[in-house]
Motif scaffolding. Sequence first.
Motif, short mmCIF file in Angstrom:
data_model
loop_
_atom_site.label_atom_id
_atom_site.label_comp_id
_atom_site.label_asym_id
_atom_site.label_seq_id
_atom_site.Cartn_x
_atom_site.Cartn_y
_atom_site.Cartn_z
N CYS A 87 1.17 -13.11 -5.82
CA CYS A 87 1.10 -11.72 -6.20
C CYS A 87 1.88 -10.92 -5.17
O CYS A 87 2.03 -11.33 -4.04
N SER A 88 2.38 -9.79 -5.59
CA SER A 88 3.26 -9.05 -4.68
C SER A 88 2.45 -8.30 -3.64
O SER A 88 1.27 -8.06 -3.78
N VAL A 89 3.16 -7.95 -2.58
CA VAL A 89 2.56 -7.18 -1.49
C VAL A 89 2.03 -5.86 -2.04
O VAL A 89 0.99 -5.37 -1.64
N GLU A 90 2.78 -5.34 -3.00
CA GLU A 90 2.39 -4.07 -3.59
C GLU A 90 1.03 -4.18 -4.28
O GLU A 90 0.13 -3.35 -4.07
N SER A 242 0.98 -5.03 -14.65
CA SER A 242 1.69 -4.80 -13.40
C SER A 242 2.28 -3.39 -13.38
O SER A 242 2.37 -2.75 -12.35
N LYS A 243 2.62 -2.91 -14.56
CA LYS A 243 3.19 -1.57 -14.65
C LYS A 243 2.20 -0.51 -14.18
O LYS A 243 2.55 0.42 -13.45
N SER A 246 1.92 -0.60 -10.43
CA SER A 246 3.06 0.04 -9.79
C SER A 246 2.94 1.55 -9.84
O SER A 246 3.24 2.25 -8.89
N ARG A 247 2.50 2.02 -10.99
CA ARG A 247 2.37 3.46 -11.18
C ARG A 247 1.31 4.00 -10.24
O ARG A 247 1.49 5.06 -9.63
N SER A 250 2.72 4.03 -6.76
CA SER A 250 3.73 5.05 -6.52
C SER A 250 3.08 6.41 -6.33
O SER A 250 3.61 7.27 -5.67
N SER A 264 11.57 -13.14 -12.81
CA SER A 264 10.94 -12.68 -14.04
C SER A 264 11.01 -13.75 -15.10
O SER A 264 11.78 -14.67 -15.03
N ARG A 268 8.26 -10.22 -19.22
CA ARG A 268 8.56 -8.81 -19.02
C ARG A 268 9.13 -8.21 -20.28
O ARG A 268 8.88 -7.08 -20.61
N LEU A 272 7.47 -5.31 -22.55
CA LEU A 272 8.16 -4.08 -22.88
C LEU A 272 8.01 -3.77 -24.35
O LEU A 272 7.76 -2.64 -24.75
#
Lengths: 378, 99
Positions: A87-90, A242-243, A246-247, A250, A264, A268, A272
Amino acid sequence: MEEEAKAKPRNPSGPRLCCVCNTRRAALKRPKTLDQICRECFYEVFEEEIHQVIVENQLFSPGERIAIGASGGKGEHGLLSINLYFCSVEDSTVLAYVLSTLNRRHHYGLDLFLLSVDEGITGYRDDSLETVKRNEIQYGLPLKVVSYKDLYGWTMDEIVKMIGLKNNCTFCGVFRRQALDRGAAMLKVDKVATGHNADDIAETVLLNILRGDIARLGRCTAITTGEDGPIPRCKPFKHLFSKCISRFCSGVHQGFGKNKVVSSLTIRNCGLQKPRAILDIIKSGEDFRISTSTKMPEQGTCERCGYISSQAIDRATKVIIPGWKWCKACVLLEGLNKGLPKMGIGRSRGLNNDRKDAKGNDNAAKSIESKQCGTLDF
Amino acid sequence: MQLTLEFGGGLELLCDSVKIHKVSVEPQNGAEMLTMKDLLTWVRTNLIKERPEMFMKGDTVRPGVLVLVNDCDWELSGQLNTTLEDKDVVVFISTLHGG
């Protein structure tokens, strides 16, 4: 920026309002429900949804020590050795924020820790380690960083020097998975929480179907795994896109790590076109029922380090060291230390031998495996 | 017209690691309005220094890139047809990153 945004609605027929509070301007569409909601309501819904998941699945009990895996392996490696296993750091930044917030708000009574792995890749992890260190201060959570150098005596840079650009992801993946477990053991935590989201899990489901890995297919969708092992893992973001994460990230703080490896899958594109497709894939993964007569690979304890991992005993090593049953990490490490880095790379595990079409699949697997991690088609 | 463009989540690496760009973009081919479609073409030509395929696919952004116009998801404003005004802020965030 905010005032400007409010002053200039994009929609000529007037601003669309949030369907929750009905007073503020909608700022995003939730992929899951397609509801249009404002930023403030989104944060609230987002946090509450995670709270619900935690409560419903009884992910944590009061008094538990929980490590937040700031780079969490799914215990997978080999076929597609690219970073989507982690999983990402984010995501883990958001997880750290949300868990510490909810812990306070809903009195979970948890002791939270941040756990991160330093692979020793120059210029790659520096940024995300900075992010994790920032989190340590921001959220007041103690941080533990375990490095490949300390655990294995090798940094990834040194490994790459030894084995070249091909197959190095195998080392990184196997070592990272185990490093996280070892770090968790050092922190003496009861559980590890990772930031894997719905997109990640849907990817894993598809990968396991493509690989024909029945054992992993069966457990990859579970919200908590490894309950029979020493340190179970859980994924509080299992139902989140994941979107959305991210939102959320941010908006709450700009704590992004930058990463050069971007990977990816068709997932993805699916996401979408029809966000629900991601949830549908997870659902079908969950609904798979494996016949009881199916031969499952054995899970074992490594005879060298005694570590329990999701990796079945590697039969390939029998050729080299008869009778020894080692975990993948020990085999790879032994190879490095003996100057035989190719030891343990490639797929020769028991499961494949049981399948008639194993040969064809193996060839396909090798052609993908031999690609470097930056060159897969985006 | 003056626009502020922000790249995040790794996309800044495609434009010399600069996250915030203050730019001046005019509507193309005598059109009155500048749309997101025009802006994307402009960005691809003028800002993206390497691997444009990481940013765009066809005439839109690659799946997994989040686009915010004045802090509002572009899905709500008409995506490629969103019209831009002076001093608008457009944010691009990649939701795909490695470990």
